[in-house]
Design an enzyme around this catalytic site. Sequence first.
Site, short mmCIF file in Angstrom:
data_model
loop_
_atom_site.label_atom_id
_atom_site.label_comp_id
_atom_site.label_asym_id
_atom_site.label_seq_id
_atom_site.Cartn_x
_atom_site.Cartn_y
_atom_site.Cartn_z
N GLU A 148 29.86 24.57 -87.89
CA GLU A 148 29.64 24.29 -89.32
C GLU A 148 30.21 25.36 -90.24
O GLU A 148 29.47 26.04 -90.96
CB GLU A 148 28.15 24.08 -89.61
CG GLU A 148 27.58 22.85 -88.96
CD GLU A 148 26.24 22.45 -89.53
OE1 GLU A 148 25.56 23.28 -90.15
OE2 GLU A 148 25.86 21.28 -89.35
N CYS A 155 34.92 38.62 -101.29
CA CYS A 155 35.14 40.04 -101.01
C CYS A 155 36.54 40.47 -101.43
O CYS A 155 37.36 39.66 -101.87
CB CYS A 155 34.91 40.32 -99.53
SG CYS A 155 36.26 39.77 -98.48
N GLU A 301 25.72 16.16 -83.99
CA GLU A 301 24.30 16.51 -84.10
C GLU A 301 23.57 15.45 -84.91
O GLU A 301 24.12 14.89 -85.86
CB GLU A 301 24.11 17.85 -84.84
CG GLU A 301 24.56 19.07 -84.12
CD GLU A 301 24.33 20.33 -84.96
OE1 GLU A 301 23.38 20.36 -85.77
OE2 GLU A 301 25.13 21.26 -84.83
C1 GLA Z 1 22.95 22.39 -88.26
C2 GLA Z 1 23.42 23.37 -87.20
C3 GLA Z 1 22.49 23.48 -86.02
C4 GLA Z 1 21.06 23.44 -86.48
C5 GLA Z 1 20.82 22.16 -87.24
C6 GLA Z 1 19.40 21.99 -87.65
O1 GLA Z 1 23.56 21.19 -88.21
O2 GLA Z 1 24.73 23.12 -86.74
O3 GLA Z 1 22.77 24.68 -85.35
O4 GLA Z 1 20.81 24.53 -87.29
O5 GLA Z 1 21.59 22.18 -88.40
O6 GLA Z 1 19.20 20.82 -88.39
ZN ZN Z 2 36.02 37.58 -97.85
#
Ligand code: GLA
Ligand code: ZN
Length: 676
Positions: A148, A155, A301
């Site tokens: 993600e 910076c 996910e």
């Molecule tokens: C994100 C992250 C995961 C976890 C989920 C929880 O999508 O990629 O590592 O933190 O959220 O909802």
């Molecule tokens: Zn930076």
Amino acid sequence: MKKMPLLFYGGDYNPDQWDDSTIQEDMKLFKNAGINLVTLPIFSWAKLEPTEGEYDFAWLDQLLAGLWENRIYVCLATPTSAQPAWLSARYEDVLPVDIAGRKRTHGMRVFFCVNSGNYRKRAAAIAEQMAKRYAGYPGLVAWHVCNEYGTYCYCETCQQKFRLWLKARYGTIQELNERWNTAFWGRIVSDFDEIMLPTQRNDDDRFNPGIQLDYLRFMTDSTLECYQNEAQILKQYTPEIPVFTNISGFIKKLNQFQMAEQMDLAGWDNYPGPRDEISFPALKHDIMRGLKNGASYMVTEQSPNQQNWQPYNKLKRPGEVRTLAYQGLAHGADTSLFFQMRQSIGGQEKFHGALISHEGTANSRIYREMSALGAEFAKLGNCFLGGRTDASVGILFDWENWWALELASGPTKDMNYLTQVHHYYKPFYEKNIPVDILRFTSELCRYKIIVAPLLYMLKDEIAEKLEKFVRQGGTLLATYLSGVVDSNDRCIFGAAPGTLKNLLGLWVEETDALYPDEKNEMRMREGYLPKPSYFCSFLCDVIHLTGASARAVYGSDFYAGTPCLTEHVFGSGIACYLGTQPEDDFLSDYIDLLCQKAGVKPLLLTDPGIEVTRRTTPEGSFTFVMNHRETEGLVNLGAETYDNLLTNETLCGSCNLAGRGVMVLRNDFLAAPPKI
Ligand code: GLA
Ligand code: ZN
């Protein structure tokens, strides 16, 4: 991308939080639940490289061997989203600076500057170690780079790189001044070295949106470089294994069309809020399918149960995890992966749902539901994987348009592009009419209807493409706030909707913003729609016709009696314009009319709350029917017969679907070579 060999079911697993006996127990629980893939070791950088340049892979070797003995496949993640403490402490450039100018401290994940040379050096090194070591691993399905992306940084390194990026984009400082319209408020710069990053914005000191827009483009480019820093190495060692990064469910941060161009596949994390309308995750799934022009994508996910980070984390109701998982498959996903396999006992996400809860065994509602789903997926097999969606309706969508609309100061503070797009997506969704989400550069001619909600930014020759589409017989529905600015967010001189004026046969003189408690009325031409009038709100364009005809006029205010819905016959097609945001009832009735005229039909007729999609492969057609309600409802299959792959029944005509029920219906007569 090659078709996945299996319908992969499983998700994120963090074995570095568990001892050996728990891991052994997990293997059994995974097998028992039908889990056939895990994603790891996402957050294990500190464990894999405890000191700079010294690696410890023994535990991961052992774990991977155990997984393969159990024939559990792996989506292998580079652990670079959470750098080790030594990396943050040793190199000044690694930790990011936030929009308020605060240097952040170590402790979060995705908490590094994407332009940091030291971060990139160490990330490339560990990616190479993993690629070398696991290139021949038999269970390797895909490389999952980082996790993600999406942290913006302000910076010194980013500032320097932004200047170089601008120089490459604009060439001269004169050109940059033109594009940023710096004559406004006397913000002229005489050298690239004088340019500063657009930082905090507040009510008195709003940053020039044109500059902010370029910063967001720059952040997408910088993130892509950071991704490629690892992806190119992985590719060298395993050219045949797909490489990608998972997209956060908060998809706005980075231009995902651009990101997807450099991924082998799109993968995203789906976390609908407990109160989101069910059509909202459906829209996001369709956006994901649109990222690579209709190709299958991964759901990387979703949550088996409640989350921990929503304001109120409602439990998933019995059966809900199943309908939501099928919704992903129904819209074009080829995997159904979850966060997380085992619930952590400490840290920020200790209350986040998991396949195996704190109780630690198979003895939970969620484990039972997930196991039943696993058994069903095993039965379904891989027959529908790679299946495409054949849509006659396309909705235009664009990240830069999104950013620019929401960066603009005015006409309303309530601007939310995704909500707006959803408003126009929902009536098609509710009628079981498939929709493709298209970028401005997509081919339009295969569609019968194109909806272009808030086409604020004109770029990519989109106006010419829409003219061609309508001239050849297409139906276009455009809305308020169209054709307002160019790619630098400068208003187009000569009135909105800019180069769309000819096609739409009108021009917009002014746009009124309504308070949330204010409404106007759309008075319909007699007999045009089932009701003589509908409410409208949000924004009201004051329109002058130059060829289009009015189909509705405003009911009140100083612009009462002037057009708010128009249609313009153009070539063999029709260009419609909605000058205001109508209530849902209007859209439902109006979309019925447009579809009827354009020959667009629902896949199946159902009771409300029952969703229908179809994926087609060269061998068969797979119709997914999901009842998102808790009560049973009707599905009309018409004269065709279908095989329900979940129950082995043959069905036709009208049938009942139980609350939270799902059907996956195969009908090979409907199999047509998918249009690609
Ligand atoms: C994100 C992250 C995961 C976890 C989920 C929880 O999508 O990629 O590592 O933190 O959220 O909802
Ligand atoms: Zn930076």
